[in-house]
Scaffold this active site. Structure first.
Site, PDB file in Angstrom:
ATOM      1  N   SER A  20      -4.734   5.213   1.192  1.00 34.22           N
ATOM      2  CA  SER A  20      -5.036   6.337   0.309  1.00 34.22           C
ATOM      3  C   SER A  20      -6.500   6.717   0.453  1.00 34.22           C
ATOM      4  O   SER A  20      -7.281   6.622  -0.479  1.00 34.22           O
ATOM      5  CB  SER A  20      -4.701   5.972  -1.135  1.00 34.22           C
ATOM      6  OG  SER A  20      -3.356   5.640  -1.266  1.00 34.22           O
ATOM      7  N   SER A 140      -5.389  -7.062  -3.353  1.00 34.98           N
ATOM      8  CA  SER A 140      -5.622  -6.161  -4.481  1.00 34.98           C
ATOM      9  C   SER A 140      -6.115  -6.986  -5.660  1.00 34.98           C
ATOM     10  O   SER A 140      -5.930  -8.211  -5.698  1.00 34.98           O
ATOM     11  CB  SER A 140      -4.314  -5.451  -4.846  1.00 34.98           C
ATOM     12  OG  SER A 140      -4.377  -4.863  -6.133  1.00 34.98           O
ATOM     13  N   TYR A 153       5.577  -5.340  -6.863  1.00 34.40           N
ATOM     14  CA  TYR A 153       4.430  -5.045  -6.000  1.00 34.40           C
ATOM     15  C   TYR A 153       3.382  -6.139  -6.126  1.00 34.40           C
ATOM     16  O   TYR A 153       2.863  -6.657  -5.127  1.00 34.40           O
ATOM     17  CB  TYR A 153       3.820  -3.693  -6.385  1.00 34.40           C
ATOM     18  CG  TYR A 153       2.422  -3.484  -5.854  1.00 34.40           C
ATOM     19  CD1 TYR A 153       2.204  -3.204  -4.513  1.00 34.40           C
ATOM     20  CD2 TYR A 153       1.313  -3.568  -6.700  1.00 34.40           C
ATOM     21  CE1 TYR A 153       0.918  -3.020  -4.017  1.00 34.40           C
ATOM     22  CE2 TYR A 153       0.030  -3.392  -6.218  1.00 34.40           C
ATOM     23  CZ  TYR A 153      -0.164  -3.116  -4.879  1.00 34.40           C
ATOM     24  OH  TYR A 153      -1.439  -2.951  -4.393  1.00 34.40           O
ATOM     25  N   LYS A 157       1.499  -9.105  -3.433  1.00 34.47           N
ATOM     26  CA  LYS A 157       0.075  -9.369  -3.241  1.00 34.47           C
ATOM     27  C   LYS A 157      -0.271 -10.826  -3.562  1.00 34.47           C
ATOM     28  O   LYS A 157      -1.135 -11.427  -2.912  1.00 34.47           O
ATOM     29  CB  LYS A 157      -0.762  -8.408  -4.094  1.00 34.47           C
ATOM     30  CG  LYS A 157      -0.641  -6.950  -3.668  1.00 34.47           C
ATOM     31  CD  LYS A 157      -1.015  -6.765  -2.204  1.00 34.47           C
ATOM     32  CE  LYS A 157      -0.961  -5.308  -1.781  1.00 34.47           C
ATOM     33  NZ  LYS A 157      -1.287  -5.129  -0.348  1.00 34.47           N
ATOM     34  N   THR A 193       1.096  11.805 -12.052  1.00 32.44           N
ATOM     35  CA  THR A 193       0.782  12.796 -13.076  1.00 32.44           C
ATOM     36  C   THR A 193       1.937  12.967 -14.056  1.00 32.44           C
ATOM     37  O   THR A 193       1.746  13.464 -15.159  1.00 32.44           O
ATOM     38  CB  THR A 193       0.448  14.156 -12.436  1.00 32.44           C
ATOM     39  OG1 THR A 193       1.555  14.570 -11.622  1.00 32.44           O
ATOM     40  CG2 THR A 193      -0.795  14.042 -11.569  1.00 32.44           C
TER      41      THR A 193
END
Length: 289
Positions: A20, A140, A153, A157, A193
């Site tokens: 990203s 992360s 998720y 990690k 959003t």
């Protein structure tokens, strides 16, 4: 054989992890530092800007071994071996533990864990042969603890952290170094959003209010130019890229690079607080059902 300096970065064209914004920033930074960079991802069109800069782009899907092997073989033919592997390919699966379809869970682990494991296996023979190499694992802040709504998720990690520690001990005699990158939330990364943006695979309304709060909570990380509130403690893509460059080029890299204030503080705080006090903190700070 001569020592390869070729860098293979996975997941540059996808969302999540370094990709990203930070994936491109890292590829460009290492390219401009004079390293031969191979940026890979599922979507070649999404890497046209990197190709225009002179970076080699390859289509690689870390759930497709044929594409991974083809990339490693090409780099080996051109440089003798993959000198640096940056295991970046990942995405964040949103959903509760109870309601996320198990097929979606398997897909999450296929990309975030099994893919990076297989890619690592593919590059290691060349690294062993040349007697050196570097493997950078993109973790992360959520490799340190877990919150509601993203447990699968976060589990990948956590697993990445364990695999990295085992691998480091196993390949050190071969001259291969393993480094873990632990960034705080990255500004400008994928931020939902609406609840629809989360891609939830459930029609249940058990957690409807929670998901509304979940989306609202993440708004703090959407504003890149003038972040407010929690967003001010996030890190920018360029900073992540600078740290990855250190991990790649330092003669004696750290075992872990923790980027940003949150990831440096929360680990020690958890140890000090104890389990119950830590859970109170998580419940009050993060969105919780």
């Amino acid at each position: 054989m001569s020592t390869s300096r070729a860098v293979l970065i996975t997941g540059v064209s996808s969302q999540g992890g370094l990709s990203s914004g930070s994936g491109r920033a890292t590829a460009l930074r290492l390219h401009r530092a004079g390293l031969p960079v191979y940026a890979t991802g599922r979507n070649l069109d999404g890497m046209k800007d990197l190709a225009a800069e002179g970076i080699t782009t390859l289509r690689v899907d870390v759930t497709d071994e044929e594409s991974m092997a083809a990339a490693v073989n090409r780099i080996t033919e051109e440089h003798g071996a993959v000198g640096v592997l940056i295991n970046n390919a990942a995405y964040s699966l949103n959903g509760t533990i109870a309601e996320t379809p198990i097929d979606a869970v398997r897909a999450q682990f296929e990309t975030n864990l099994f893919g990076l494991s297989r890619m690592t296996q593919l590059v290691l023979p060349g690294m062993r042969e040349q007697g050196s190499g570097r493997i950078v694992m993109m973790s992360s802040i959520f490799g340190l603890f877990a919150t509601a709504g993203r447990g699968y998720y976060q589990a990948t990690k956590h697993a990445l952290e364990a695999i990295s520690d085992s691998l480091r001990l196993e390949v050190a005699p071969a001259g291969v170094k393993v480094v873990v990158i632990e960034p705080s939330p990255i500004l400008g990364s994928f931020v939902p959003t609406t609840v629809g943006d989360l891609g939830l695979a459930t029609d249940s309304d058990h957690y409807a209010d929670f998901w509304e709060r979940f989306v609202d909570w993440h708004k703090a990380y959407r504003e890149v130019e003038h972040p407010k509130g929690r967003g001010r403690t996030s890190v920018r893509a360029d900073k992540v890229a600078r740290v990855v460059e250190k991990a790649v080029t330092a003669p004696r890299p750290r075992i872990r690079y923790r980027i940003g204030i949150p990831v440096r503080l929360l680990g020690p705080q958890r140890a000090i607080f104890g389990d119950r006090a830590w859970e109170v903190f998580v419940t009050r700070f993060f969105p919780t059902p």
